[in-house]
Design a protein around this motif. Structure first.
Motif, PDB file in Angstrom:
ATOM      1  N   ARG A 127      -2.224  -3.917  -2.124  1.00 23.72           N
ATOM      2  CA  ARG A 127      -1.515  -3.800  -3.402  1.00 23.72           C
ATOM      3  C   ARG A 127      -1.041  -5.166  -3.889  1.00 23.72           C
ATOM      4  O   ARG A 127      -1.133  -5.485  -5.080  1.00 23.72           O
ATOM      5  CB  ARG A 127      -0.320  -2.862  -3.242  1.00 23.72           C
ATOM      6  N   ARG A 128      -0.547  -5.997  -2.966  1.00 24.10           N
ATOM      7  CA  ARG A 128      -0.038  -7.312  -3.343  1.00 24.10           C
ATOM      8  C   ARG A 128      -1.151  -8.175  -3.946  1.00 24.10           C
ATOM      9  O   ARG A 128      -0.935  -8.891  -4.926  1.00 24.10           O
ATOM     10  CB  ARG A 128       0.567  -7.993  -2.111  1.00 24.10           C
ATOM     11  N   LEU A 129      -2.338  -8.102  -3.389  1.00 26.22           N
ATOM     12  CA  LEU A 129      -3.458  -8.871  -3.930  1.00 26.22           C
ATOM     13  C   LEU A 129      -3.912  -8.307  -5.283  1.00 26.22           C
ATOM     14  O   LEU A 129      -4.257  -9.061  -6.195  1.00 26.22           O
ATOM     15  CB  LEU A 129      -4.626  -8.863  -2.943  1.00 26.22           C
ATOM     16  N   SER A 130      -3.895  -6.986  -5.411  1.00 26.78           N
ATOM     17  CA  SER A 130      -4.330  -6.367  -6.661  1.00 26.78           C
ATOM     18  C   SER A 130      -3.405  -6.731  -7.816  1.00 26.78           C
ATOM     19  O   SER A 130      -3.851  -6.908  -8.958  1.00 26.78           O
ATOM     20  CB  SER A 130      -4.400  -4.848  -6.507  1.00 26.78           C
ATOM     21  N   GLU A 131      -2.111  -6.843  -7.542  1.00 26.64           N
ATOM     22  CA  GLU A 131      -1.136  -7.110  -8.596  1.00 26.64           C
ATOM     23  C   GLU A 131      -1.182  -8.546  -9.109  1.00 26.64           C
ATOM     24  O   GLU A 131      -0.483  -8.878 -10.067  1.00 26.64           O
ATOM     25  CB  GLU A 131       0.272  -6.784  -8.090  1.00 26.64           C
ATOM     26  N   LEU A 132      -2.004  -9.400  -8.510  1.00 27.78           N
ATOM     27  CA  LEU A 132      -2.135 -10.765  -8.999  1.00 27.78           C
ATOM     28  C   LEU A 132      -2.881 -10.820 -10.334  1.00 27.78           C
ATOM     29  O   LEU A 132      -2.834 -11.832 -11.035  1.00 27.78           O
ATOM     30  CB  LEU A 132      -2.870 -11.630  -7.969  1.00 27.78           C
ATOM     31  N   ASP A 133      -3.607  -9.742 -10.661  1.00 28.76           N
ATOM     32  CA  ASP A 133      -4.358  -9.669 -11.918  1.00 28.76           C
ATOM     33  C   ASP A 133      -5.491 -10.681 -11.998  1.00 28.76           C
ATOM     34  O   ASP A 133      -5.919 -11.057 -13.093  1.00 28.76           O
ATOM     35  CB  ASP A 133      -3.441  -9.848 -13.135  1.00 28.76           C
ATOM     36  N   ILE A 134      -5.959 -11.141 -10.868  1.00 32.98           N
ATOM     37  CA  ILE A 134      -7.109 -12.045 -10.877  1.00 32.98           C
ATOM     38  C   ILE A 134      -8.329 -11.388 -10.229  1.00 32.98           C
ATOM     39  O   ILE A 134      -9.419 -11.966 -10.248  1.00 32.98           O
ATOM     40  CB  ILE A 134      -6.793 -13.380 -10.166  1.00 32.98           C
ATOM     41  N   PHE A 135      -8.125 -10.186  -9.668  1.00 37.51           N
ATOM     42  CA  PHE A 135      -9.225  -9.459  -9.025  1.00 37.51           C
ATOM     43  C   PHE A 135      -9.412  -8.117  -9.723  1.00 37.51           C
ATOM     44  O   PHE A 135      -8.443  -7.439 -10.072  1.00 37.51           O
ATOM     45  CB  PHE A 135      -8.947  -9.217  -7.535  1.00 37.51           C
ATOM     46  N   SER A 136     -10.671  -7.741  -9.917  1.00 33.15           N
ATOM     47  CA  SER A 136     -10.963  -6.416 -10.465  1.00 33.15           C
ATOM     48  C   SER A 136     -10.970  -5.354  -9.370  1.00 33.15           C
ATOM     49  O   SER A 136     -10.786  -4.169  -9.644  1.00 33.15           O
ATOM     50  CB  SER A 136     -12.317  -6.426 -11.184  1.00 33.15           C
ATOM     51  N   ARG A 137     -11.166  -5.776  -8.115  1.00 32.81           N
ATOM     52  CA  ARG A 137     -11.172  -4.832  -6.995  1.00 32.81           C
ATOM     53  C   ARG A 137     -10.734  -5.560  -5.736  1.00 32.81           C
ATOM     54  O   ARG A 137     -11.141  -6.698  -5.492  1.00 32.81           O
ATOM     55  CB  ARG A 137     -12.566  -4.220  -6.788  1.00 32.81           C
ATOM     56  N   VAL A 138      -9.914  -4.898  -4.937  1.00 29.47           N
ATOM     57  CA  VAL A 138      -9.457  -5.446  -3.660  1.00 29.47           C
ATOM     58  C   VAL A 138      -9.534  -4.339  -2.617  1.00 29.47           C
ATOM     59  O   VAL A 138      -9.102  -3.202  -2.870  1.00 29.47           O
ATOM     60  CB  VAL A 138      -8.013  -5.970  -3.736  1.00 29.47           C
ATOM     61  N   ARG A 139     -10.068  -4.670  -1.471  1.00 27.21           N
ATOM     62  CA  ARG A 139     -10.133  -3.681  -0.389  1.00 27.21           C
ATOM     63  C   ARG A 139      -9.961  -4.377   0.950  1.00 27.21           C
ATOM     64  O   ARG A 139     -10.642  -5.360   1.232  1.00 27.21           O
ATOM     65  CB  ARG A 139     -11.466  -2.931  -0.410  1.00 27.21           C
ATOM     66  N   LEU A 140      -9.038  -3.883   1.760  1.00 23.20           N
ATOM     67  CA  LEU A 140      -8.872  -4.341   3.130  1.00 23.20           C
ATOM     68  C   LEU A 140      -9.406  -3.252   4.055  1.00 23.20           C
ATOM     69  O   LEU A 140      -8.936  -2.108   4.009  1.00 23.20           O
ATOM     70  CB  LEU A 140      -7.393  -4.610   3.453  1.00 23.20           C
ATOM     71  N   ARG A 141     -10.366  -3.601   4.881  1.00 28.73           N
ATOM     72  CA  ARG A 141     -10.969  -2.594   5.758  1.00 28.73           C
ATOM     73  C   ARG A 141     -11.287  -3.201   7.120  1.00 28.73           C
ATOM     74  O   ARG A 141     -11.447  -4.420   7.258  1.00 28.73           O
ATOM     75  CB  ARG A 141     -12.249  -2.040   5.132  1.00 28.73           C
ATOM     76  N   LEU A 142     -11.372  -2.319   8.099  1.00 31.86           N
ATOM     77  CA  LEU A 142     -11.752  -2.733   9.439  1.00 31.86           C
ATOM     78  C   LEU A 142     -13.265  -2.651   9.593  1.00 31.86           C
ATOM     79  O   LEU A 142     -13.917  -1.790   9.001  1.00 31.86           O
ATOM     80  CB  LEU A 142     -11.083  -1.839  10.491  1.00 31.86           C
TER      81      LEU A 142
END
Length: 261
Positions: A127-142
């Motif tokens: 969520r923190r990365l998404s709220e930067l408004d510089i990415f259209s999609r962010v996903r953290l996965r194992l």
């Protein structure tokens, strides 16, 4: 008659003791002795327990419920828990960044190699990365999340949005008259999440009658603008704004943003 819980029994739990799990089920789902049995709530409670374990790094924990008749209008809820092995983070990889500094992305991921994998923290980092408004999609996965393993690598996948945006808007108001606005935005400057913006607004007063007596002097003033150049330089009102905004500053309370306009 309404069936009530006579008792709640737990098997296989080591991370949380019986008292903590009983309190969780009671507060969140009203599952406790003397409470009415609601079958629709049992599946929600089971999923809730799984999430509780995942938030502590037990990504592959399994929970099963068995409701057994104790006596007339009494039932025992047996909670069978298989905690499985908690997951720790191995290496962290960043993928998909072209203009963004990798170190900038890593600084916003609180999960660290060698520490337990907490699902709640992974979602918060995402969520923190998404709220930067510089990415259209962010996903953290194992990596190979489906396979139970005690140590797993983490991948932060991002898709960068377009770095430049232009906006044109227009309208009319009793205060400004007809107006047009041009806006320019530049995202992720220097690859550090900095945003620059510039805008220009042009408008022409026409609703002089709404100003009463002061409107008469305004009419006289505008009528004095006879040449074409004066209509542009004097009758046409202009406003220019420039701005620069930093990304949220990590490590400070509230993660403030620095902005200059």
């Amino acid at each position: 008659e309404i069936t009530q819980y006579g008792s709640v029994a737990f098997v296989g739990n080591n991370e949380f003791d019986d008292t903590e799990l009983e309190q969780y089920l009671n507060e969140k789902f009203e599952i406790a002795p003397e409470q009415s049995v609601r079958l629709s709530m049992l599946e929600e409670a089971r999923i809730g327990l799984i999430r509780k374990y995942r938030d502590q790094g037990y990504l592959y924990a399994r929970v099963e419920f068995q409701l057994r008749s104790e006596q007339l209008q009494r039932a025992t809820l047996e909670v069978d828990i298989d905690e499985n092995t908690p997951v720790s983070i191995g290496r962290i990889y960043v993928r998909g960044h072209e203009h963004t500094s990798e170190e900038f992305i890593r600084n916003r991921i609180t999960l660290e190699p060698g520490t337990p994998y907490f699902l709640s923290r992974a979602l918060e980092d995402q969520r923190r990365l998404s709220e930067l408004d510089i990415f259209s999609r962010v996903r953290l996965r194992l990596v190979n999340e489906e396979e139970p393993e005690p140590i797993k690598d983490l991948i932060a996948e991002v898709s960068e949005r377009k770095r430049t945006k232009l906006q044109v808007s227009g309208g009319i108001s009793t205060e400004d008259g007809p107006r047009i606005r041009l806006g320019w935005y530049r995202f992720n400057i220097f690859g550090e999440g900095v945003t620059a913006n510039a805008s220009m607004r042009l408008n022409r007063q026409i609703f002089f009658d709404l100003y009463g007596l002061p409107g008469e002097s305004l009419v006289e003033r505008y009528d004095s603008y006879s040449s074409a150049s004066e209509q542009v330089t004097k009758a046409l009102e202009r406003e220019v704004r420039l701005g620069l905004k930093s990304p949220p500053i990590m490590g400070l309370p509230g993660q403030p943003v620095l902005r200059v306009d």
